[in-house]
Design a protein around this motif. Sequence first.
Motif, PDB file in Angstrom:
ATOM      1  N   SER A  29       7.204   7.167   3.075  1.00 31.59           N
ATOM      2  CA  SER A  29       6.846   6.751   1.723  1.00 31.59           C
ATOM      3  C   SER A  29       7.470   7.600   0.629  1.00 31.59           C
ATOM      4  O   SER A  29       7.674   7.116  -0.460  1.00 31.59           O
ATOM      5  CB  SER A  29       5.324   6.730   1.522  1.00 31.59           C
ATOM      6  N   GLY A  47       2.084   1.700  -3.458  1.00 35.41           N
ATOM      7  CA  GLY A  47       0.971   2.160  -4.278  1.00 35.41           C
ATOM      8  C   GLY A  47       0.669   3.630  -4.059  1.00 35.41           C
ATOM      9  O   GLY A  47       0.398   4.380  -5.017  1.00 35.41           O
ATOM     10  N   PHE A  48       0.748   4.074  -2.790  1.00 35.13           N
ATOM     11  CA  PHE A  48       0.523   5.492  -2.502  1.00 35.13           C
ATOM     12  C   PHE A  48       1.609   6.354  -3.141  1.00 35.13           C
ATOM     13  O   PHE A  48       1.341   7.424  -3.694  1.00 35.13           O
ATOM     14  CB  PHE A  48       0.488   5.703  -0.993  1.00 35.13           C
ATOM     15  N   LYS A 103      11.922   6.040  -2.221  1.00 35.65           N
ATOM     16  CA  LYS A 103      10.885   5.640  -1.270  1.00 35.65           C
ATOM     17  C   LYS A 103      11.466   5.544   0.132  1.00 35.65           C
ATOM     18  O   LYS A 103      12.527   4.975   0.347  1.00 35.65           O
ATOM     19  CB  LYS A 103      10.286   4.288  -1.664  1.00 35.65           C
ATOM     20  N   LEU A 154       0.829  -1.210   0.000  1.00 33.58           N
ATOM     21  CA  LEU A 154       0.000   0.000   0.000  1.00 33.58           C
ATOM     22  C   LEU A 154       0.859   1.253   0.000  1.00 33.58           C
ATOM     23  O   LEU A 154       0.511   2.255  -0.638  1.00 33.58           O
ATOM     24  CB  LEU A 154      -0.930  -0.008   1.216  1.00 33.58           C
ATOM     25  N   GLN A 155       1.996   1.222   0.710  1.00 40.73           N
ATOM     26  CA  GLN A 155       2.884   2.378   0.726  1.00 40.73           C
ATOM     27  C   GLN A 155       3.447   2.645  -0.664  1.00 40.73           C
ATOM     28  O   GLN A 155       3.493   3.785  -1.121  1.00 40.73           O
ATOM     29  CB  GLN A 155       4.025   2.148   1.717  1.00 40.73           C
ATOM     30  N   GLY A 214      -3.272  -1.568  -3.984  1.00 39.76           N
ATOM     31  CA  GLY A 214      -3.014  -0.147  -3.814  1.00 39.76           C
ATOM     32  C   GLY A 214      -2.302   0.515  -4.965  1.00 39.76           C
ATOM     33  O   GLY A 214      -2.102   1.729  -4.954  1.00 39.76           O
ATOM     34  N   TRP A 215      -1.897  -0.263  -5.976  1.00 40.25           N
ATOM     35  CA  TRP A 215      -1.132   0.310  -7.086  1.00 40.25           C
ATOM     36  C   TRP A 215      -2.064   0.912  -8.128  1.00 40.25           C
ATOM     37  O   TRP A 215      -3.173   0.412  -8.359  1.00 40.25           O
ATOM     38  CB  TRP A 215      -0.290  -0.773  -7.761  1.00 40.25           C
ATOM     39  N   GLY A 223       0.975   6.387  -6.930  1.00 42.70           N
ATOM     40  CA  GLY A 223      -0.222   7.160  -7.253  1.00 42.70           C
ATOM     41  C   GLY A 223      -0.017   8.648  -7.059  1.00 42.70           C
ATOM     42  O   GLY A 223      -0.431   9.461  -7.893  1.00 42.70           O
ATOM     43  N   SER A 224       0.623   9.038  -5.965  1.00 44.80           N
ATOM     44  CA  SER A 224       0.812  10.465  -5.708  1.00 44.80           C
ATOM     45  C   SER A 224       1.832  11.080  -6.653  1.00 44.80           C
ATOM     46  O   SER A 224       1.772  12.271  -6.949  1.00 44.80           O
ATOM     47  CB  SER A 224       1.254  10.675  -4.259  1.00 44.80           C
TER      48      SER A 224
END
Length: 1488
Positions: A493, A417-418, A488, A414-415, A451-452, A421-422
Amino acid sequence: MHLPLLSFILFSSLLGDITQKGYEKKRARLLAPFLPQITSKYSPASPEASGPSSSSGGRRNRSGGARDDRYRSDIHTEAVQAALAKHKEEKMALPMPTKRRSAFVQSPVDNCTPPDTSSASEDEGSLRRQATLSAALAQSLQSPDYWINRSVQSSSTSSSASSTLSHGENKTQTQPQVLNLVPSPPENSVPPDVTSYTPERGSRVDSRVDLPPNAMTRGMPRGQSRTSMLDTTADGVPVNSRVSTKIQQLLNTLKRPKRQALSEFFLDDSEEIVEVPQPDPNTPRPEGRQIIPVKGEPLGVVSNWPPALQAALARWGATQAKSPALTALDVTGKPLYTLTYGKLWSRSLKLAYTLLNKLGTKNEPVLRPGDRVALVYPNSDPAMFWVAFYGCLLAEVIPVPIEVPLSRQDAGSLQIGFLLGSCGVGLALTSEICLKGLPKTPQGEIMQFKGWPRMKWVVTDTKYLTKPSKDWQPHIPTANTDTAYIEKLLSLSLSVRVSCVCPLSGETLVNVLDCKKDMGLWHGVLTSVMNRIHTITVPYAVMKACPMSWVQRVHIHKGSVSSCDAFLNVFQSHGLKPEVICPCASSPEALTVAIRRPGARGAALPARAILSMGGLSHGVIRVNTEDKNSALTVQDVGHVMPGVPAFTFYGPPQLCKTDEIGEIVLNSRAGGTMYYGLPGVTKNTFEVIPVNQAGAPLGEILFTRTGLLGFVGPGSLVFVVGKNEGLLTVSGRRHNADDLVATALAVEPVKTVYRGRIAVFSVTVFYDERIVIVAEQRPDASEEDSFQWMSRVLQAIDSIHQVGLYCLALVPANTLPKTPLGGIHISETKQNFLEGNLHPCNILLCPHTCVTNLPKPRQKQPVGVGPASIMVGNLVAGKRMAQAAGRELGVLEEEGLVRKHQFLSEALQWRAQTDPDHVLYVLLNAKGVAVCTATCSQLHKRAEKITSALMERGGLNTGDNVVLLYPPGIDLIAAFYGCLYAGVIPVTVRPPHPQNLAATLPTVRMIIDVSKAACILTTQPLMRILRSREAAASVNVKTWPTIIDTDDLPRRRPPQLYKPPTAEMLAYLDFSVSTTGMLTGVKMSHSAVSTLCRSIKLQCELYSSRQIAICLDPYCGLGFVQWCLSSVYSGHQSILIPPMELELSLPLWLSTLSQYKIRDTFCSYSVMELCTKGLGTQTDALKARGVNLSCVRSCVVIAEERPRLALTQSFSKLFKDLGLSPRAVSTAFGSRVNLAICLQGTAGPDPSTVYVDMKSLRHDRVRLVERGAPQSLSLMESGTILPGVRVIIVNPETRGPLGDSHLGEIWVQSPHSSSGYYTIYGEESLQADHFNTRLSFGEPHTLWARTGYLGFVKRTELLGSTGDRHDALFVVGQLDETLELRGLRYHPIDIETSVSRAHRSIAESAVFTWTNLLVVVAELAGSEQEALDLVPLVTNVVLEEHHLIVGVVVVVDPGVIPINSRGEKQRMHLRDSFLADQLDPIYVAYNM
């Protein structure tokens, strides 16, 4: 990042498996030729031969970076052992958790070992068992704790009977139990501690019985009390209970003096309940002067040096094309290939051209300069990563290196993916081999990772790249502050880097770190290219297979190394010089912060600082001179890199003093610039302006926080003692997670901890941080070894760090979330712990020792009524007196009406004469079909026949008691009126459950014995059950009273019907089992019955033309009144729905309401819960079948408890789509002394809902708050007070009236109150206390009845039927069930509500106290591997919301918590079953 913590890189084991690992390996190599002889000679005693799978094989593949090596130190190990030696002298036996054992894995040896330990599996053979016994014997010879624990656990091993034998009682009954210790066939091999009937798993029906456990019966003669289920010792402790033995151990453990409360305390809204501790004058404080910022040496200017990485690569690619840039090693440690600067330049150029010109079309390219691209390459392929990284820089796109995803549920997915995404990443570069290894869908597509964002994958192998055209040249920028790449961070993140890196001199660099992040990227990829260094990359897979590969490369290429003293000790004999070891400090935000340069040959090494851990925990530097056990040795990391660092304390960035620990901040051009997409966090990290002691800023220079904690020593040397990420702040003191890991590893980890894998983090519980340690348990570790290890870790950390552990958990091997290089993913582990997804196999909580900020216990004031309390008028303590009354009953003026309504028997006769064909009752079956109806005439005639049968067969006298044993139906009603006609007293009793006679029949027998029944009226099937063999196993069937079967009745009528001489004569007895396990029978007179029926008639407006539906149990309380009495009195038609039929057909009740257009219905909470859970998802199907509830005007829940607001609101919302009005659902309230006090009628206002402060409620005060306020509790009015009823709120101790802002006992005055408890020998004191009691002041001559329930009265803004403001009665809970803890009053339902919210798998919960310990029983609806997840979550939520420490957590199967016929939990029966060890729990945790 390398932290130079020498003594902090700690710990060994007593058994030597960790500290002597090098020695053992060398010894194994030397003895390899002789191994067959040695094995054959010594294999029985060898620990390696204890099982078929030796642990040495697992250690052979252990990574070189395992945590046990990082923290190894003989000095600290000695300190830990010295600290543990002090605790050994105490010989404190801790209660071991109880686990359910399988009944099929038992052997003679297993039965000799404590039952709470997991026995060895059968296929391991006798060799393992011999080793286990010899190890246990060896331990017993060296540890006195073994015999203490052994004796305690042996008492818990045997059954309850053997425990009785040890007390010298009941010796003859112990023989069968002793025989159970011998192995028996599988069908009989049940755990011996289960001594009586246990409800089947998942069977809630079987446990829904009225069970009075210890025969606390009202009116029972002293000499005829039922034999107790528990034999107790003089102090009330059951002797045949292994659970209570362990609780006694727990109590003994908790009697140890607590550590002094620390300076932090809980700040409550009300200061009067908070104990304000005085600050400790001995707390160390900084005394030095303010620090002066330290400047690094000036960064020299080199002429003609490349201005940026792209320019450096272009120059070296053209001028030094054959110079090696990168060498990668294979699995054997030999060079696999070498990438020259020429090849690196040409391939990067091809990739840059391909990215910009060959993806998409010329007019619509996929990538433009400034776009972000993900780099997905494995560590084993550094060359492809180098090419991709520099290709992106040449194409002016921003690379984002990430780890290769291995599965959809990767830790940290999820990290990532965040991050993607951001950053707006939609394109991923990878190699062909890596792409083939990615997880794919059945259709062959790359799986969508958790989350990706949607990704497009591009392969960058050379064969897929296009040679750039001659006219295309990349743009080579000069040094600037534009974003170069995004890296990262594990915690935050996102982080951005720039390309300005300090040049270093050198030719060869061996990089054993990950080349995609941190120092492996900064030094091994960026600095090396800028300075034309030859980098030899040793991937993690190569290190794992051949740990010596990188040392061989250093030897061949004569490079430099950076490591610590442990490495120096091993390789100094091979020529390694101490002065070449260069520890450094780094930070993801500031890159390399400081590094020690190689010293001159023979020069003295820098000195080390021996610091006090106690001082460090307060942020102060103190040299340790006293207790060597709590010392920390640190060495410097050299001078700072070119730049200007300073030091800041927590909170505002204020400069520290010279003897103060602070966070290192840095001003340098070579560092990160921002967190991508997080401007707020960026400002707090990258734009810090330190201030001095006066608060004045040091200038306008912006500093960057490094996250490193340390200080500046002599000679401007930088010392690092930890990092913010691993900092645990507990009660104002700071502890380093790595310190705690080291201490835990020093406590015999070999037998327990798998490969030294331990995670330490903190969780916020009750306004402070609490330390949690999670370790992986070896597969062959026994329960006893694990528990002993956890106990010793607690002692070691308490002694060395002076801090208490909150939780210590052991999980199965290889189950903790892993980082890409195999370490423990701390944040994911913490998240799993908080969400209940950790699934530990052993757990130990110690809230009693580490929670020191609880509010001080309430000091109760002396009981007494002073002159200030007595005030004339309606005011008490400045508030309105808490009392309320229903409307007047009125006077019946007509003589006929008085006659008709004085006795119910005459009312039925009158209706049979005046309206014989009027249908009074309709009984429905599960299909909704009317299986039986009764008109006034039919009911009267059947009652007469039963009267004849009683006179002929019973031989009864007037006033004798007759038990009615019937299933819910019209037969029960007819038998009741038959008894009234005969002049005998009916006693309705719930029939025994045919499938559960052992649990339900004793209750029937007890009521028959207590009531002294002369006769039993029942049906033929039930009569056969009463005389069956199965019944004979539970009770003595030969001593039943006369049993009359009413299925075959005489045809003749009785000569005359009995008429009571006065209305005060007894009409019937109402027996019920309370939630506290008390069997009480109350007397109801004819006058009370008729007045009660009249009050209900007026409140609900019941007439002959009305229909009501009843879905209740008809055996006691208001349920019996509605089922049997109300229709005969008022003349309305009652549609009877037995609750057992509803279990067969869930929609039965709702479809009946719709079919018959019912306006008023009465049900129980059990019925409402069945419909809510079973039909909540079927509203559309019910609507399609035509179910319409818009006709329902009032749906009243009959109960003797606090209204369940959550359930009633859920019911209203779920069936709103079927037309149910949200105003329809309401509740009623009654008690033993008065069966109906409140009942929501048709004329009164809607029930009110208020929100009260729970903290005030615990102090017996009522403070209204707004909805959503913290610590608020929503309460619903218990219905409108019935006509003729008056209630007042009274202090149960002083018996004085209270104001409406106080919580007190509800007293009632009403003409339909019960006459008293049924007593054979007339215990008048008991009767007077509850039924004829007076206020101590106010109205001393009025007689009141005590309900035993706590509540309060509030005047609302609503208007009643008379036009006055409505006084609402709110019931809070039963007085006998309240828990008196810490001087406060708690209601079990509040704690249970919190517990049920703690985890999704908790189906139901119940709480009770035993010897001042709070015990929580939780039913587990999920798999048994989730059982131990509940323990910390339950403890957390009770501590957070109720400020209480849970003493024992018991996890059981669904259906174990007993529930009575009204849907109420029988907590006292549950407590007795727990103490008698009859619950068969999945797990019992004893919190220390």
